[in-house]
Scaffold this active site. Structure first.
Site, PDB file in Angstrom:
ATOM      1  CG  HIS A   1      -2.228  -0.819   0.786  1.00 56.56           C
ATOM      2  ND1 HIS A   1      -2.135  -2.084   0.273  1.00 56.56           N
ATOM      3  CD2 HIS A   1      -3.546  -0.514   0.802  1.00 56.56           C
ATOM      4  CE1 HIS A   1      -3.352  -2.520   0.000  1.00 56.56           C
ATOM      5  NE2 HIS A   1      -4.232  -1.593   0.311  1.00 56.56           N
TER       6      HIS A   1
ATOM      7  CG  ASP B   1      -7.464   7.530   9.212  1.00 56.19           C
ATOM      8  OD1 ASP B   1      -7.390   7.542  10.448  1.00 56.19           O
ATOM      9  OD2 ASP B   1      -7.338   8.550   8.506  1.00 56.19           O
TER      10      ASP B   1
ATOM     11  CD  GLU C   1      -8.051  11.029  11.428  1.00 52.76           C
ATOM     12  OE1 GLU C   1      -8.525  11.302  10.309  1.00 52.76           O
ATOM     13  OE2 GLU C   1      -7.378   9.997  11.647  1.00 52.76           O
TER      14      GLU C   1
HETATM   15  P1  FAD Z   1       4.263  -1.906   2.062  1.00 60.26           P
HETATM   16  O1  FAD Z   1       3.797  -0.854   1.124  1.00 60.26           O
HETATM   17  O2  FAD Z   1       4.192  -3.292   1.593  1.00 60.26           O
HETATM   18  O3  FAD Z   1       5.742  -1.579   2.580  1.00 60.26           O
HETATM   19  C1  FAD Z   1       6.103  -0.271   2.966  1.00 60.26           C
HETATM   20  C2  FAD Z   1       7.591  -0.224   3.317  1.00 60.26           C
HETATM   21  O4  FAD Z   1       7.811  -0.966   4.506  1.00 60.26           O
HETATM   22  C3  FAD Z   1       8.491  -0.842   2.252  1.00 60.26           C
HETATM   23  O5  FAD Z   1       9.714  -0.152   2.221  1.00 60.26           O
HETATM   24  C4  FAD Z   1       8.691  -2.259   2.753  1.00 60.26           C
HETATM   25  O6  FAD Z   1       9.892  -2.824   2.281  1.00 60.26           O
HETATM   26  C5  FAD Z   1       8.712  -2.037   4.256  1.00 60.26           C
HETATM   27  N1  FAD Z   1       8.193  -3.192   4.986  1.00 60.26           N
HETATM   28  C6  FAD Z   1       7.042  -3.842   4.787  1.00 60.26           C
HETATM   29  N2  FAD Z   1       6.921  -4.833   5.672  1.00 60.26           N
HETATM   30  C7  FAD Z   1       8.023  -4.810   6.444  1.00 60.26           C
HETATM   31  C8  FAD Z   1       8.491  -5.586   7.534  1.00 60.26           C
HETATM   32  N3  FAD Z   1       7.807  -6.621   8.016  1.00 60.26           N
HETATM   33  N4  FAD Z   1       9.687  -5.270   8.085  1.00 60.26           N
HETATM   34  C9  FAD Z   1      10.431  -4.235   7.624  1.00 60.26           C
HETATM   35  N5  FAD Z   1      10.031  -3.476   6.591  1.00 60.26           N
HETATM   36  C10 FAD Z   1       8.841  -3.756   6.007  1.00 60.26           C
HETATM   37  N6  FAD Z   1      -0.716   5.307   7.157  1.00 60.26           N
HETATM   38  C11 FAD Z   1      -0.940   5.842   8.368  1.00 60.26           C
HETATM   39  O7  FAD Z   1      -0.010   6.003   9.154  1.00 60.26           O
HETATM   40  N7  FAD Z   1      -2.204   6.185   8.758  1.00 60.26           N
HETATM   41  C12 FAD Z   1      -3.290   5.972   7.969  1.00 60.26           C
HETATM   42  O8  FAD Z   1      -4.401   6.277   8.365  1.00 60.26           O
HETATM   43  C13 FAD Z   1      -3.084   5.387   6.704  1.00 60.26           C
HETATM   44  N8  FAD Z   1      -4.127   5.123   5.890  1.00 60.26           N
HETATM   45  C14 FAD Z   1      -3.906   4.548   4.678  1.00 60.26           C
HETATM   46  C15 FAD Z   1      -5.007   4.263   3.863  1.00 60.26           C
HETATM   47  C16 FAD Z   1      -4.818   3.679   2.633  1.00 60.26           C
HETATM   48  C17 FAD Z   1      -6.020   3.381   1.775  1.00 60.26           C
HETATM   49  C18 FAD Z   1      -3.500   3.401   2.176  1.00 60.26           C
HETATM   50  C19 FAD Z   1      -3.279   2.829   0.827  1.00 60.26           C
HETATM   51  C20 FAD Z   1      -2.402   3.686   2.962  1.00 60.26           C
HETATM   52  C21 FAD Z   1      -2.600   4.262   4.229  1.00 60.26           C
HETATM   53  N9  FAD Z   1      -1.516   4.547   5.072  1.00 60.26           N
HETATM   54  C22 FAD Z   1      -1.758   5.091   6.314  1.00 60.26           C
HETATM   55  C23 FAD Z   1      -0.137   4.359   4.621  1.00 60.26           C
HETATM   56  C24 FAD Z   1       0.476   3.061   5.108  1.00 60.26           C
HETATM   57  O9  FAD Z   1       0.786   3.148   6.481  1.00 60.26           O
HETATM   58  C25 FAD Z   1       1.733   2.766   4.322  1.00 60.26           C
HETATM   59  O10 FAD Z   1       1.398   2.548   2.996  1.00 60.26           O
HETATM   60  C26 FAD Z   1       2.527   1.623   4.891  1.00 60.26           C
HETATM   61  O11 FAD Z   1       3.635   1.433   4.043  1.00 60.26           O
HETATM   62  C27 FAD Z   1       1.782   0.322   5.117  1.00 60.26           C
HETATM   63  O12 FAD Z   1       1.481  -0.346   3.976  1.00 60.26           O
HETATM   64  P2  FAD Z   1       1.893  -1.877   3.699  1.00 60.26           P
HETATM   65  O13 FAD Z   1       1.742  -2.714   4.902  1.00 60.26           O
HETATM   66  O14 FAD Z   1       1.132  -2.235   2.504  1.00 60.26           O
HETATM   67  O15 FAD Z   1       3.462  -1.740   3.437  1.00 60.26           O
END
Ligand code: FAD
Length: 517
Positions: A95, A158, A271
């Site tokens: 994400h 969120d 918020e």
């Molecule tokens: P990925 O996109 O898969 O990874 C993000 C980064 O973290 C990459 O660099 C990856 O290599 C690294 N990573 C992933 N897993 C690990 C692990 N286990 N150990 C070490 N590194 C790792 N963020 C907020 O803070 N508050 C919000 O309210 C919020 N709302 C969101 C709503 C939506 C619809 C979306 C799309 C995103 C939102 N986000 C929010 C952002 C979100 O926190 C980030 O996108 C975050 O990266 C989590 O997504 P992911 O788990 O898919 O991680």
């Protein structure tokens, strides 16, 4: 069908041989793991793009679906020990916006959230008030498990379809952060696989530097395979209230007043969002204004000016349903919103936390979820938030925004300075989240290039006006920009990289350090 997928797989394996050399391939193939390596084109394609959809997808060489911490460690040890080190990136739920979880064509993606790979289930310890979770677990599944014990994590995002490791690598923020701090302030212990393939347990007591460095560390020092998250008794219900303001000054004064309250009598979530066009009142983040509470912006706003919506909640248990009304009345009396603009709803705690998923389902049904998302998230110091309002909300944005714009303040003392997360140098700072979606066949103002250009203008405006914003979920092109982003934290960040990931194997999609050596 069998034949064509066999040919594609053979092709992918040949590509792997060419890129990393036959000896590395043999080493990958020979790694003794319980998890699964996939070279299947469909698996490679599924991890090559992200929610942002801003970069051209680039397929990795392989996808690894681990079933344990040791599995992850064996892969990283191989990458680290190879003559030519190859990149390894954890992917939570993909994400990210700007390819942060991508690995490039020479690397291996560790698919942390692969459901069938046999990773451990969340383990709740009700007496100790914590839960141990696999790093790829989605927060929605953590919630489901902890609720079985009447407990829940304290600090949220969120949206719950994000992975624990992914949000802890950034910060994890929502309307509870003013009181509980970000998610990274609510972690008790981690298991981390470093860039050398070592498994390190870390906490406030053990391997403390790594513990704080990994939290908000953008995946640079290790892959989080287990996190111990602090819990609280879960509320049963939520009173969810929205009120409108036409004055930015009054709006922010009320927000700042609310986040200064920490006793029993306070709201649990604070918020807000900005409304520059009427369409936004009923956008995907604000659906509860209608149909039960239809609102005509013209009834509260003169000459189409910008409005601000404060969003607050009070959690309660069924047994407290009498007193909650009185508490809310007392709290609301101190606020200075437009009196006719109160919108209230009442729902179960779980439905409140999972609110954005409902919006996701609606957008998916209209094919409006899988579109490019040029999101920009900024932390703005309190002392300059009104300049930001004048220059951006009332200036650069015009009267069409193409998506929600969140704005809410947080207290810096709830953030641990030892973590790698970067925030402005003021006691109170705001998150401004421009969560816009681009449409290929929309109006000019909805097109990707237009929105990206607006983002550029916003960043330029902040620079020229010397508003020291910090990007949240940062994306920078040059190392100079990264040095500037980390400020005082850069030297420590760089030295930790040298210690824990000396060959620059991990999370190369963040583009902070040069490629593996
Ligand atoms: P990925 O996109 O898969 O990874 C993000 C980064 O973290 C990459 O660099 C990856 O290599 C690294 N990573 C992933 N897993 C690990 C692990 N286990 N150990 C070490 N590194 C790792 N963020 C907020 O803070 N508050 C919000 O309210 C919020 N709302 C969101 C709503 C939506 C619809 C979306 C799309 C995103 C939102 N986000 C929010 C952002 C979100 O926190 C980030 O996108 C975050 O990266 C989590 O997504 P992911 O788990 O898919 O991680």
């Amino acid at each position: 069908m069998m034949t064509s997928s066999f040919v594609l797989m053979t092709f992918a394996i040949c590509e792997l041989i060419i890129a990393v050399g036959p000896s590395e391939l043999l080493r990958i193939g020979a790694i003794d793991v319980d998890g699964h390596f996939s070279f299947h084109p469909a698996d490679l394609a599924s991890v090559s793009s992200d929610f942002g959809m801003l970069k051209s997808p680039e397929k990795p060489l392989a996808v690894f679906q681990p079933s344990s911490t040791e599995d992850v460690a064996r892969l990283v040890r191989t990458a680290y020990g190879s003559a030519t080190a190859f990149p390894v990136s954890a992917r939570g739920h993909g994400h990210s916006i700007n390819g942060q979880a991508a690995v490039g064509r020479n690397g291996v993606v560790v698919e942390m959230n692969h459901r069938e790979s046999g990773t451990p289930e969340p383990l709740v310890r009700p007496e100790e008030m914590y839960v141990d979770v696999w790093g790829g677990e989605l927060w929605v599944d953590v919630l489901t498990k902890t609720l079985e014990h009447g407990l829940a994590p304290k600090s949220w995002t969120d949206y719950l379809y994000l992975s624990v490791g992914g949000t802890l690598s950034n910060a994890g923020i929502s309307g509870q952060a003013f009181h509980h701090g970000p998610q990274i302030s609510n972690v008790l212990e981690l298991d981390v696989v470093t860039g050398k393939g070592e498994v390190m347990r870390c906490s406030e007591e053990e391997n403390t530097r790594l513990f704080h460095g990994v939290l908000g560390g953008l995946g640079q020092f290790g892959i989080i395979t287990r996190a111990r998250i602090s819990l609280e008794p879960a509320p049963q219900r939520v009173r969810w209230i929205r009120v409108l303001y036409s004055s930015f000054k009054v709006f922010t004064e009320d927000q700042e007043y609310l986040i200064s309250m920490h006793g029993q009598l306070k709201f649990d979530y604070v918020e807000g969002f900005v409304i520059v066009d009427e369409g936004l009142v009923n956008n995907w983040r604000s659906s509860f204004f209608s149909p039960r509470n239809p609102v005509k912006i013209s009834s509260v706003s003169s000459n189409g000016s910008v409005l601000y919506c404060l969003e607050i909640t009070k959690n309660y248990h069924d047994s407290d349903s009498e007193t909650v009304d009185q508490e809310i009345e007392v709290l609301m009396k101190k606020l200075n919103f437009i009196p006719t603009s109160v919108f209230t709803t009442d729902l179960q705690y779980v439905d409140f936390l999972d609110r954005v998923h409902k919006a996701e389902l609606k957008l998916r049904s209209k094919n409006l979820w899988e579109v490019p998302h040029p999101w920009l998230n900024l932390f703005v110091p309190k002392s300059r938030i009104s300049d930001f309002d004048k220059g951006v909300f009332k200036g650069i944005l015009g009267n069409k925004t193409s998506g929600p714009i969140l704005i809410y303040p947080m207290n810096k003392d709830k953030w641990d300075e030892r973590s790698s997360a970067v925030t402005p140098d003021e006691e109170v700072f705001y998150l401004v989240a421009l969560l816009r979606s681009a449409l290929t066949d929309g109006e000019e103002t909805q097109k990707l290039e237009y929105l990206k250009d607006q983002n550029r203008k916003i960043l330029e405006f902040c620079e020229q006006a010397k508003i020291n914003v910090k990007q949240y979920l940062p994306h920078h092109e040059t190392q100079e920009e990264w040095v500037d982003h980390f400020g005082d934290k850069w030297d420590r960040f760089r030295s930790m990289k040298a210690e824990f990931d000396p060959r620059h194997i991990l999370a190369t999609g963040q583009r902070i350090f040069r490629n593996p050596s």
